[in-house]
Design an enzyme around this catalytic site. Structure first.
Site, PDB file in Angstrom:
ATOM      1  CG  ASN A 109      -1.914  -1.191   1.134  1.00  0.00           C
ATOM      2  OD1 ASN A 109      -1.970  -1.891   0.119  1.00  0.00           O
ATOM      3  ND2 ASN A 109      -2.639  -1.416   2.211  1.00  0.00           N
ATOM      4  CG  HIS A 155     -19.462  36.150 -30.381  1.00  0.00           C
ATOM      5  ND1 HIS A 155     -20.260  35.710 -29.344  1.00  0.00           N
ATOM      6  CD2 HIS A 155     -18.956  37.342 -29.983  1.00  0.00           C
ATOM      7  CE1 HIS A 155     -20.236  36.614 -28.362  1.00  0.00           C
ATOM      8  NE2 HIS A 155     -19.462  37.608 -28.723  1.00  0.00           N
ATOM      9  CB  SER A 276     -10.379  10.938 -49.241  1.00  0.00           C
ATOM     10  OG  SER A 276     -11.445  10.097 -49.631  1.00  0.00           O
ATOM     11  CD  GLU A 289      -9.981  15.979 -39.079  1.00  0.00           C
ATOM     12  OE1 GLU A 289     -11.166  16.117 -39.362  1.00  0.00           O
ATOM     13  OE2 GLU A 289      -9.200  15.310 -39.775  1.00  0.00           O
ATOM     14  CD  GLN A 321      -4.505  -3.890  -9.373  1.00  0.00           C
ATOM     15  OE1 GLN A 321      -3.850  -4.341  -8.442  1.00  0.00           O
ATOM     16  NE2 GLN A 321      -5.189  -4.649 -10.204  1.00  0.00           N
TER      17      GLN A 321
HETATM   18  N1  ARG Z   1      -1.410  -3.654  -7.316  1.00  0.00           N
HETATM   19  C1  ARG Z   1      -1.894  -2.937  -6.173  1.00  0.00           C
HETATM   20  C2  ARG Z   1      -2.335  -1.516  -6.583  1.00  0.00           C
HETATM   21  O1  ARG Z   1      -1.874  -1.050  -7.580  1.00  0.00           O
HETATM   22  C3  ARG Z   1      -0.822  -2.824  -5.160  1.00  0.00           C
HETATM   23  C4  ARG Z   1      -1.335  -2.683  -3.790  1.00  0.00           C
HETATM   24  C5  ARG Z   1      -1.941  -3.973  -3.342  1.00  0.00           C
HETATM   25  N2  ARG Z   1      -2.352  -3.895  -2.003  1.00  0.00           N
HETATM   26  C6  ARG Z   1      -3.265  -4.734  -1.505  1.00  0.00           C
HETATM   27  N3  ARG Z   1      -3.587  -4.546  -0.265  1.00  0.00           N
HETATM   28  N4  ARG Z   1      -3.812  -5.681  -2.215  1.00  0.00           N
HETATM   29  O2  ARG Z   1      -3.122  -0.893  -5.945  1.00  0.00           O
END
Ligand code: ARG
Length: 456
Positions: A109, A155, A276, A289, A321
């Protein structure tokens, strides 16, 4: 077996594993992941949480893994779930027990939050380089179009004549604010979440400031829950990209309009035009474009991450994620579009003669006649009224402002004298502008010199 699998009696279902694997996207963060791990290991060694011997072995192996990825030797296997797991498992495969100490006092995390910040930090610098390059191209074009006259629009109706250089420099100045926005966000991006662990911090005696310093980050995100929970900086940089794309889209739209037969003003080089499959005469501005169209990706990314994050309870949720898909998409698209905008512009010529004659005596000079009467002490509102009646007269007679006689002028106000005819060319109008930052050649030259200094 997954790194977290020991408490389970079964392996994760194969299709569920494939569904949850993110390696095809977060694989792009391998260098940030390794950089973050090395800083973490240096901290663990300094704090004597792991031995110097183990730490050095880990760092050496991480460097080797970096090279294996760079050389294409280590393939990104989706079964490894994500880049963090892939690298850690490779490490253990290489150095065994020692490698198992890398993840001490860390969670994926805080690891992924760190990787993203390091990635954004690097990409902010890249984006700024691409912006500067486009600004330089605009400046160069402005320098060669100091005398090219165009109708300025509001405009999309003819408003007042301006210099093309002035118009191009407006984009230089918009893009400068885009750079400022990116630079401003750097102070929020470049702080470390590492050491927040899963959400609550750790019982181990880590030094979060030390690893932050190793990574050249300006301090730590103090609250461990905040550090792993938020993705506001992801949203912030995509929002800065969205504004850049909005600017590029307006620029592209003008190239598209101006290269139409109706405008016949911009001429895109063959090497930047397309044809084209059916109509042999077609010469299309596809690149412009596509830049205009790719805005959808970046705005979509912004909405994507805003939507992912709304209503998520603290702290980490797997929903998060999904943010990297949008982040990388937005940054890559914006860089590509900045690059193509610069290339498109340098492959575009402007027809310098296109407007000069057409605008002589054109009704878009009426504002100058109002100012002329104001200089003769007629109150502005009354002068505006007089010239409005004069314009209606010209429209009815199908005449330009230089095609009516002084006598006719005098019917609208006795203050008119023959000097009024000197006002009736677009260059006279442009030259007569006095305010700072106006389209007058003097003011435009000032801008050119200023930007030239800045980009030196
Ligand atoms: N692949 C996960 C993400 O990008 C990494 C973190 C995963 N953490 C967990 N508690 N499963 O968020």
């Amino acid at each position: 077996m997954a790194i977290w699998n020991s408490r389970f009696k079964k392996e994760l279902d194969e299709t569920a594993l494939k569904f949850s694997s993110s390696i095809d996207i977060d694989g792009k963060l391998y260098s940030e992941d390794i950089e973050g791990s090395k800083a973490h290991v240096n901290m663990l060694m300094k704090q004597k949480i792991i031995s110097i011997g183990d730490g050095k072995a880990i760092i050496k192996a991480l460097d080797e893994i970096f090279n294996e990825i760079e050389n294409g030797k280590l393939k990104f296997d989706w079964r490894k779930e994500d880049i963090h797991t892939l690298i850690e498992e490779r490490l253990v495969a290489k150095i065994g027990e020692k490698g198992k100490r890398l993840h001490t006092a860390r969670s994926r995390n805080d690891q992924v939050a760190l990787d993203e910040r390091l990635y954004i930090r690097k990409e902010i610098i890249n984006l700024i380089k691409f912006i500067t390059n486009f600004q330089k191209t605009l400046l160069k074009k402005a320098e060669t179009n100091k005398e090219t006259i165009i109708p300025g629009y509001t405009h999309l109706q003819r408003a007042q004549p301006i210099l093309l250089a002035h118009h191009l420099l407006a984009y230089v100045s918009m893009l400068e604010r885009d750079k400022e926005r990116l630079n401003d966000s750097m102070k929020r991006v470049n702080i470390s979440p590492l050491g927040a662990a899963a959400l609550a911090g750790t019982t181990l005696n880590i030094d979060r400031n030390y690893s932050a310093k190793e990574l050249k980050m300006n301090g730590i995100i103090e609250n461990s829950l905040d550090a792993v929970s938020d993705r506001d900086v992801v949203i912030e940089v995509i929002s800065a990209c969205s504004i850049i794309m909005m600017h590029l889209s307006r620029f592209s739209e003008e190239i598209i309009l101006w290269s139409s037969q109706e405008f016949s003003f911009a001429l895109i080089d063959d090497s930047y035009s397309t044809g084209s499959s059916l109509m042999p005469q077609k010469k299309n501005p596809d690149i412009a474009e596509l830049i205009r169209g790719k805005v959808g990706r970046v705005y979509g990314a912004l909405m994507g991450v805003l939507t992912i994050m709304k209503s998520l309870p603290l702290a980490y949720n797997r929903d998060m994620q999904e943010d990297k898909f949008h982040l990388i998409e937005a940054i890559d698209t914006t860089k590509d579009c900045l690059d193509q905008s610069a290339r498109l512009l340098s492959h575009t010529k402007y027809n310098k003669e296109r407007f000069e004659n057409e605008l002589t005596g054109d009704l878009l000079l009426s504002t100058d006649i109002v100012d002329y009467l104001v200089n003769k002490n007629i109150p502005f509102r009354q002068a505006h009224h007089i010239v409005g009646a004069l314009v209606a007269y010209c429209v009815a007679k199908k005449k330009k402002l230089n095609e009516i006689t002084l006598e006719e002028y005098k019917n609208f106000s006795p203050k008119f004298d023959k000097k009024v005819f000197e006002l009736l060319t677009p260059m006279a109008s442009i030259r007569s502008k006095k305010s700072s930052g106006s389209t007058s050649p003097k003011e435009v030259e000032k801008q050119i010199l200023k930007w030239g200094e800045i980009f030196k």
